[in-house]
Design an enzyme around this catalytic site. Structure first.
Site, PDB file in Angstrom:
ATOM      1  N   HIS A 465       0.799  -1.224   0.000  1.00 21.67           N
ATOM      2  CA  HIS A 465       0.000   0.000   0.000  1.00 21.67           C
ATOM      3  C   HIS A 465       0.835   1.278   0.000  1.00 21.67           C
ATOM      4  O   HIS A 465       0.556   2.195   0.790  1.00 21.67           O
ATOM      5  CB  HIS A 465      -0.910   0.017   1.239  1.00 21.67           C
ATOM      6  CG  HIS A 465      -1.977  -1.029   1.232  1.00 21.67           C
ATOM      7  ND1 HIS A 465      -2.743  -1.319   2.341  1.00 21.67           N
ATOM      8  CD2 HIS A 465      -2.419  -1.858   0.260  1.00 21.67           C
ATOM      9  CE1 HIS A 465      -3.608  -2.270   2.051  1.00 21.67           C
ATOM     10  NE2 HIS A 465      -3.432  -2.630   0.787  1.00 21.67           N
TER      11      HIS A 465
HETATM   12  C1  LIG Z   1      -0.234  -7.513  -4.674  1.00 21.59           C
HETATM   13  C2  LIG Z   1      -1.098  -6.346  -4.283  1.00 21.59           C
HETATM   14  C3  LIG Z   1      -2.206  -6.564  -3.468  1.00 21.59           C
HETATM   15  C4  LIG Z   1      -3.018  -5.492  -3.087  1.00 21.59           C
HETATM   16  N1  LIG Z   1      -4.186  -5.741  -2.430  1.00 21.59           N
HETATM   17  C5  LIG Z   1      -5.069  -4.729  -2.234  1.00 21.59           C
HETATM   18  C6  LIG Z   1      -6.368  -4.989  -1.730  1.00 21.59           C
HETATM   19  O1  LIG Z   1      -6.771  -6.134  -1.507  1.00 21.59           O
HETATM   20  N2  LIG Z   1      -7.205  -3.928  -1.530  1.00 21.59           N
HETATM   21  C7  LIG Z   1      -6.813  -2.642  -1.781  1.00 21.59           C
HETATM   22  O2  LIG Z   1      -7.591  -1.712  -1.539  1.00 21.59           O
HETATM   23  N3  LIG Z   1      -5.585  -2.378  -2.278  1.00 21.59           N
HETATM   24  C8  LIG Z   1      -4.728  -3.391  -2.549  1.00 21.59           C
HETATM   25  N4  LIG Z   1      -3.523  -3.137  -3.131  1.00 21.59           N
HETATM   26  C9  LIG Z   1      -3.164  -1.737  -3.405  1.00 21.59           C
HETATM   27  C10 LIG Z   1      -3.969  -1.112  -4.539  1.00 21.59           C
HETATM   28  O3  LIG Z   1      -4.176  -2.037  -5.578  1.00 21.59           O
HETATM   29  C11 LIG Z   1      -3.203   0.119  -5.020  1.00 21.59           C
HETATM   30  O4  LIG Z   1      -3.051   1.029  -3.942  1.00 21.59           O
HETATM   31  C12 LIG Z   1      -3.909   0.859  -6.154  1.00 21.59           C
HETATM   32  O5  LIG Z   1      -4.204  -0.029  -7.206  1.00 21.59           O
HETATM   33  C13 LIG Z   1      -2.999   1.985  -6.633  1.00 21.59           C
HETATM   34  O6  LIG Z   1      -3.572   2.610  -7.738  1.00 21.59           O
HETATM   35  P1  LIG Z   1      -2.726   3.663  -8.592  1.00 21.59           P
HETATM   36  O7  LIG Z   1      -3.639   4.167  -9.646  1.00 21.59           O
HETATM   37  O8  LIG Z   1      -2.082   4.623  -7.684  1.00 21.59           O
HETATM   38  O9  LIG Z   1      -1.533   2.828  -9.223  1.00 21.59           O
HETATM   39  P2  LIG Z   1      -1.542   1.487 -10.124  1.00 21.59           P
HETATM   40  O10 LIG Z   1      -2.872   0.826 -10.071  1.00 21.59           O
HETATM   41  O11 LIG Z   1      -0.362   0.731  -9.710  1.00 21.59           O
HETATM   42  O12 LIG Z   1      -1.402   2.077 -11.587  1.00 21.59           O
HETATM   43  C14 LIG Z   1      -0.265   2.683 -12.104  1.00 21.59           C
HETATM   44  C15 LIG Z   1      -0.209   2.352 -13.580  1.00 21.59           C
HETATM   45  O13 LIG Z   1       0.725   3.190 -14.204  1.00 21.59           O
HETATM   46  C16 LIG Z   1       1.514   2.423 -15.094  1.00 21.59           C
HETATM   47  N5  LIG Z   1       2.804   3.098 -15.229  1.00 21.59           N
HETATM   48  C17 LIG Z   1       3.747   3.295 -14.274  1.00 21.59           C
HETATM   49  N6  LIG Z   1       4.797   3.959 -14.790  1.00 21.59           N
HETATM   50  C18 LIG Z   1       4.501   4.207 -16.095  1.00 21.59           C
HETATM   51  C19 LIG Z   1       5.199   4.835 -17.155  1.00 21.59           C
HETATM   52  N7  LIG Z   1       6.416   5.355 -16.976  1.00 21.59           N
HETATM   53  N8  LIG Z   1       4.604   4.884 -18.363  1.00 21.59           N
HETATM   54  C20 LIG Z   1       3.368   4.372 -18.561  1.00 21.59           C
HETATM   55  N9  LIG Z   1       2.668   3.732 -17.597  1.00 21.59           N
HETATM   56  C21 LIG Z   1       3.233   3.655 -16.379  1.00 21.59           C
HETATM   57  C22 LIG Z   1       1.616   1.077 -14.413  1.00 21.59           C
HETATM   58  O14 LIG Z   1       1.995   0.060 -15.299  1.00 21.59           O
HETATM   59  C23 LIG Z   1       0.223   0.916 -13.855  1.00 21.59           C
HETATM   60  O15 LIG Z   1      -0.656   0.317 -14.768  1.00 21.59           O
HETATM   61  C24 LIG Z   1      -2.686  -4.167  -3.514  1.00 21.59           C
HETATM   62  C25 LIG Z   1      -1.578  -3.955  -4.330  1.00 21.59           C
HETATM   63  C26 LIG Z   1      -0.796  -5.023  -4.731  1.00 21.59           C
HETATM   64  C27 LIG Z   1       0.384  -4.764  -5.630  1.00 21.59           C
END
Ligand SMILES: Cc1cc2nc3c(=O)[nH]c(=O)nc-3n(C[C@H](O)[C@H](O)[C@H](O)COP(=O)(O)OP(=O)(O)OC[C@H]3O[C@@H](n4cnc5c(N)ncnc54)[C@H](O)[C@@H]3O)c2cc1C
Length: 538
Positions: A465
């Site tokens: 997280h």
């Molecule tokens: C194994 C795991 C289990 C989890 N379990 C839970 C759970 O059960 N419940 C919960 O609430 N949360 C959970 N989380 C956390 C939750 O999923 C994340 O906090 C949330 O998805 C974050 O969203 P975000 O949009 O910030 O980033 P992300 O969803 O990580 O999205 C970022 C995106 O940007 C892309 N990206 C990054 N850099 C670049 C670049 N330079 N160029 C183009 N694209 C790029 C990545 O590939 C990715 O697709 C978990 C996370 C993981 C990894």
């Protein structure tokens, strides 16, 4: 350099937040939106199978980060999986939907100066995202489907029985912003299958002609001209390309990717950037600082009976899943949670238990025996870390140092120790007596503080997280203002988990979706205001 698309909005990253933005900003059919994702389409079968998420770790759908050695954890380095595919981390997470506690959001508004983000103000955005039928106070009809697990293990009812025997109340679905007590998880699933942000938001929007999604395209830099973000430079198998934005560039690359991209683009600590030979556009020393993560201690045991998916009759379980989306593969592995306070006088819970139907050691990548794990989670860590550039090479992973258990007063270890003692009280209740076998975490039931500290340092893990690396705040030194605009660069916002000023008391997917829902409203309202201003000025 390949000529890329031009749009009003260029969104970087198709994760939890990026999918929300792509849908909401393209909904009027007018504004051109380009969404650029480093990973590929989310076609892997394991993404859809709820219990299979650990098998995605280390594949091309995972960035495969590692932390620096952690002195607080006996010098260990931890794996930090992050989604690299459509849906981002929502395509490989454990599917638990928790909103956080109203004290979190009121704290953002009152303590962090984030006007507009109090509990009362964010509540409609959670509800707008949610689709949960049945009893309770969740929203319905939104893009994110939230269901009860279809076939939870009988061991989960036993765990909840043990929580009741230990005096924990039942979680109240009627108060989803005040989690307290124990209950089964609410899962981002539809009919026994994972339901990611790509499923809920992106896929329905794909037929729109004003939305372009570019996959397998890694953004390397934000193009900044005269103090304004005008697009991004990215690379694909065909070579380098650019996407230009005549409205805004929206970074949704996640808590590691977004600060890394800001720094690669000359937004960060000026001295550090110059040290890497990067031209500075805005001196914002807090970029990459303020990293917070949920640390948890796994208390793992052998289990009697068939509780862990994939151990006995793997083929039968696959057939059952394929035929009717039933059986143990519909388990998200973490089937129940409990929120509790480490002591009296706290405004809200500071500990969480996560009940897992797998011996969650080595991140459950090779579970070959039936087991269960009670994870003890530190919800409000005082230790904070950093994400820094390793080099100016966009392909190099940044240096991730969460500095777990580094708070000078030792509060984090103290609260975790109390949590482990409380977990031991639950684990030794009659309701679990027939289920638990020998401890797989040595000393799991030993209350001696020395043993508990040693066990914590040897076994504590990330709950995946990370937040706060581009935190918003009213303080002029915060990276983002409360409208998520990057200070010192026009036309640029960060909309993802990195913008959260502190960790919510729960899991981070729901708050990230909520944040992006509200961000979309802010972006559209400002665009409308500009148009009105331009018309009035004619
Ligand atoms: C194994 C795991 C289990 C989890 N379990 C839970 C759970 O059960 N419940 C919960 O609430 N949360 C959970 N989380 C956390 C939750 O999923 C994340 O906090 C949330 O998805 C974050 O969203 P975000 O949009 O910030 O980033 P992300 O969803 O990580 O999205 C970022 C995106 O940007 C892309 N990206 C990054 N850099 C670049 C670049 N330079 N160029 C183009 N694209 C790029 C990545 O590939 C990715 O697709 C978990 C996370 C993981 C990894």
């Amino acid at each position: 350099m390949g000529a890329g698309p031009t749009a009003r909005y260029v969104v970087v990253g198709a994760g939890s937040a990026g999918c929300v933005l792509a849908e909401r900003l393209s909904a009027d059919g007018d504004a051109q939106v380009v969404l650029i994702e480093a990973g590929g389409p989310d076609r892997r079968a394991e993404i859809g199978i709820p219990a299979a998420f650990p098998s995605l770790f280390g594949t091309s759908a995972d960035w495969g980060y590692r932390t620096t050695p952690q002195p607080g954890l006996g010098g260990r380095t931890l794996n930090w999986p992050r989604g690299r595919t459509l849906g981002g981390s929502s395509s490989l997470n454990a599917q638990i939907w928790t909103r956080g506690h109203l004290a979190d959001f009121d704290g953002w508004a009152e303590d962090d100066g984030c006007a507009g983000w109090s509990a009362g103000e964010v509540l409609p955005y959670f509800a707008r995202a949610e689709d949960r039928s049945g009893a309770g106070a969740y929203g319905s009809g939104g893009p994110i489907r939230i269901e009860d697990l279809r076939d939870p293990s009988p061991a989960t009812a036993e765990f909840l029985g043990a929580c009741a025997e230990a005096g924990l109340p039942a979680l109240d679905d009627g108060r989803p912003l005040e989690p307290e007590g124990a209950g089964p998880v609410r899962a981002t699933q539809r009919g026994g299958r994972r339901w990611s942000a790509a499923d809920g938001y992106l896929r329905p929007a794909l037929r729109r002609e004003n939305l372009t999604v570019v996959t397998d395209a890694r953004v390397e830099r934000i193009l900044i001209e005269d103090g304004r973000a005008v697009g991004v430079a990215y690379t694909t198998a065909d070579g380098p390309a650019e996407a230009r934005a005549d409205g805004e560039v929206l970074l949704a690359a996640g808590a590691i990717g977004s600060p890394q991209l800001l720094m690669l683009s000359g937004v960060g600590d000026a001295d550090e950037l110059r040290g890497h030979g990067i031209t500075v556009h805005a001196h914002l020393p807090r970029v990459g600082r303020g990293l917070a993560d949920h640390l948890y201690v796994p208390l793992a045991f052998e289990a009697h009976g068939r509780v862990t998916p994939g151990v006995t009759d793997r083929q039968g379980e696959i057939t059952e899943f394929l035929r009717g989306r039933r059986g143990r593969l519909t388990s998200n592995l973490a089937e129940a949670v409990a929120f509790l306070r480490s002591g009296p006088g706290l405004p809200a819970p500071d500990l969480e238990f996560v009940w897992m139907l797998v011996p969650f050691l080595d991140q459950a990548r090779a579970a070959r025996q039936h087991g269960v794990t009670l994870g003890v989670v530190l919800l409000r860590p005082r230790s904070h870390g950093t994400v820094r550039l390793a080099s100016a090479d966009p392909a190099a992973h940044p240096v991730i140092d969460p500095r777990y258990l580094s708070d000078p007063d030792g509060d984090d270890l103290r609260v975790l120790t109390e949590g482990i003692h409380r977990a031991q009280q639950v684990l030794t209740r009659p309701a679990l007596a027939a289920r638990l076998g020998a401890p797989l975490t040595p000393g799991a039931l030993d209350p001696d503080p020395g043993t508990v500290h040693a066990l914590t340092r040897t076994h504590a893990e990330t709950l995946y997280h990370p937040v706060g690396t581009c935190g918003m705040g009213g303080d002029p030194e915060a990276v983002l203002d409360p409208h998520l605009r990057v200070r010192g660069v026009a036309g640029l916002r960060v909309v993802d988990a990195s913008a959260l000023p502190s960790l919510p008391r729960g899991h981070t997917h729901a708050p990230t979706v909520m944040l992006a829902e509200r961000a979309a409203d802010l972006i559209l309202a400002e665009a409308a205001q500009h148009r009105r201003g331009a018309l009035a000025g004619r």
